[in-house]
Design an enzyme around this catalytic site. Structure first.
Site, short mmCIF file in Angstrom:
data_model
loop_
_atom_site.label_atom_id
_atom_site.label_comp_id
_atom_site.label_asym_id
_atom_site.label_seq_id
_atom_site.Cartn_x
_atom_site.Cartn_y
_atom_site.Cartn_z
N GLY A 21 0.83 -1.12 0.05
CA GLY A 21 -0.10 0.04 -0.13
C GLY A 21 1.07 1.19 0.07
O GLY A 21 2.09 1.26 -0.21
N SER A 242 -2.49 1.10 9.59
CA SER A 242 -2.07 0.26 8.81
C SER A 242 -3.11 0.40 7.56
O SER A 242 -3.98 1.11 7.70
CB SER A 242 -2.09 -1.01 9.32
OG SER A 242 -3.09 -1.54 9.38
N LYS A 243 -2.53 -0.37 6.57
CA LYS A 243 -3.26 -0.31 5.40
C LYS A 243 -4.58 -1.13 5.56
O LYS A 243 -5.66 -0.78 5.06
CB LYS A 243 -2.39 -1.09 4.16
CG LYS A 243 -1.23 -0.19 4.02
CD LYS A 243 -0.39 -1.39 3.28
CE LYS A 243 0.93 -0.49 2.90
NZ LYS A 243 2.05 -0.73 4.12
N GLN A 244 -4.53 -2.08 6.59
CA GLN A 244 -5.66 -2.94 6.85
C GLN A 244 -6.61 -1.97 7.75
O GLN A 244 -8.08 -2.29 7.72
CB GLN A 244 -5.30 -4.00 7.70
CG GLN A 244 -4.88 -5.23 6.89
CD GLN A 244 -3.06 -4.74 6.79
OE1 GLN A 244 -2.37 -4.04 7.51
NE2 GLN A 244 -2.72 -5.28 5.42
N LEU A 246 -7.11 1.24 7.18
CA LEU A 246 -7.48 2.21 6.02
C LEU A 246 -6.94 3.45 6.64
O LEU A 246 -7.23 4.67 6.43
CB LEU A 246 -8.97 2.39 5.99
CG LEU A 246 -9.69 0.86 5.73
CD1 LEU A 246 -11.34 1.53 5.52
CD2 LEU A 246 -9.29 0.48 4.33
#
Length: 303
Positions: A21, A242-244, A246
């Site tokens: 990401g 994190s990317k998870q 968002l």
């Protein structure tokens, strides 16, 4: 007559983002702390792209991360290293471990491990099913490190002394996955040794990986770097940015504001009259002190 002390090795650090990401506040804060720790000691700062897991990578993320770092005024030493171009080196390291009987093939599926194992530090502790050899009719799927029993210790620059029984808490962990991809633990140890990295500054979410990496460093006969694990950024719910979760991407067009936020989260709020990117970096380099950085997670308020 006393013997002279050997000269200290020049500081050599690195930043190693994963292109799953775009660069976000958590990864930027780690980059800033890593960079300042290296530059404040007159050291080198290397850049390595940990692109080991193609199914999880975001198309164009590697190039976007580099553009963002450049826009924020980072300057790294030497060429960018891409782990996807280092697969032969990881295989050679695995072959060496196999020859030394420090690694072995494992036929277990995730379901079999879950049924036989117990909860550990990072998922289920591998129960050692294939440690003494594959059962009749079974074929190896992954390769695991034969982890020695006993405590592994490290003194972290922020968190202090840490010790862990890796065999009890994790078990024999994977070096090469069943899908043929090399595991992060193997690649990072091989690359840090190859690049001569002697100081690792990264996020505290990787603190639990450190003892695993030290066990592997000892198995490969390479040096252990000094470690500093910077605070993790979390949202109001206590979840790591994190990317998870968002986390929004860093805005290169707001470089000075992004850098100011990162410095503040590291316990170094710049003065109000320090506005431009060059001024912020100059102030940060002049005032950087690891003692001002908190080891506790930093809560980031959502806009």
């Amino acid at each position: 007559m006393s013997c002279p002390m050997p000269p200290a090795q020049p500081y050599r650090g690195r930043f190693a983002p994963s292109p799953t990401g775009l660069l976000h506040a958590g990864s930027l804060t780690t980059a800033v702390g890593s960079y300042l720790q290296a530059r404040s000691q007159g050291g080198e700062w290397l850049l390595r792209m940990e692109d080991l897991d193609p199914p999880r990578e975001m198309p164009g993320a590697s190039a976007a991360i580099l553009r963002t770092l450049e826009a924020l005024g980072f300057a790294w030493d030497g060429p960018v290293v891409y782990q996807s171009q280092r697969l032969d080196a990881y295989q050679q390291a695995l072959d060496h471990l196999v020859a030394q009987q420090r690694a072995y093939p494992c036929a277990c599926t995730r379901r079999e491990i879950a049924l036989a194992g117990q909860a550990g530090l990072d998922g289920v502790v591998y129960p050692g099913t294939c440690r003494a050899g594959l059962a009749a009719g079974r074929t190896g799927r992954a390769w695991r490190l034969r982890v020695p029993a006993g405590l592994t210790r490290v003194v972290d620059g922020l968190h202090g002394p840490i010790e862990q029984d890796v065999l009890a808490c994790v078990g024999d962990y994977v070096l090469k996955r069943a899908d043929g991809l090399f595991a992060y633990q193997l690649a990072v140890v091989v690359d840090d040794a190859w690049q001569g990295v002697n100081a690792v500054v990264r996020g505290a979410d990787l603190l639990d990986s450190t003892t695993r990496q030290i066990v592997l460093q000892q198995a490969l006969g390479v040096a252990t770097p000094r470690y500093v694990h910077l605070p993790v950024l979390v949202n109001a719910a206590g979840e790591k940015l994190s990317k998870q979760t968002l986390a929004p991407a860093i805005r290169p067009d707001a470089a000075a504001a992004e850098l100011r936020l990162a410095l503040t989260r590291l316990g170094h709020p710049p003065p109000a009259d320090c506005g431009g990117l060059a001024e912020l970096w100059a102030w940060a380099l002049a005032h950087w002190a690891l003692s001002r950085v908190s080891a506790a997670p930093v809560v980031v308020q959502e806009a």
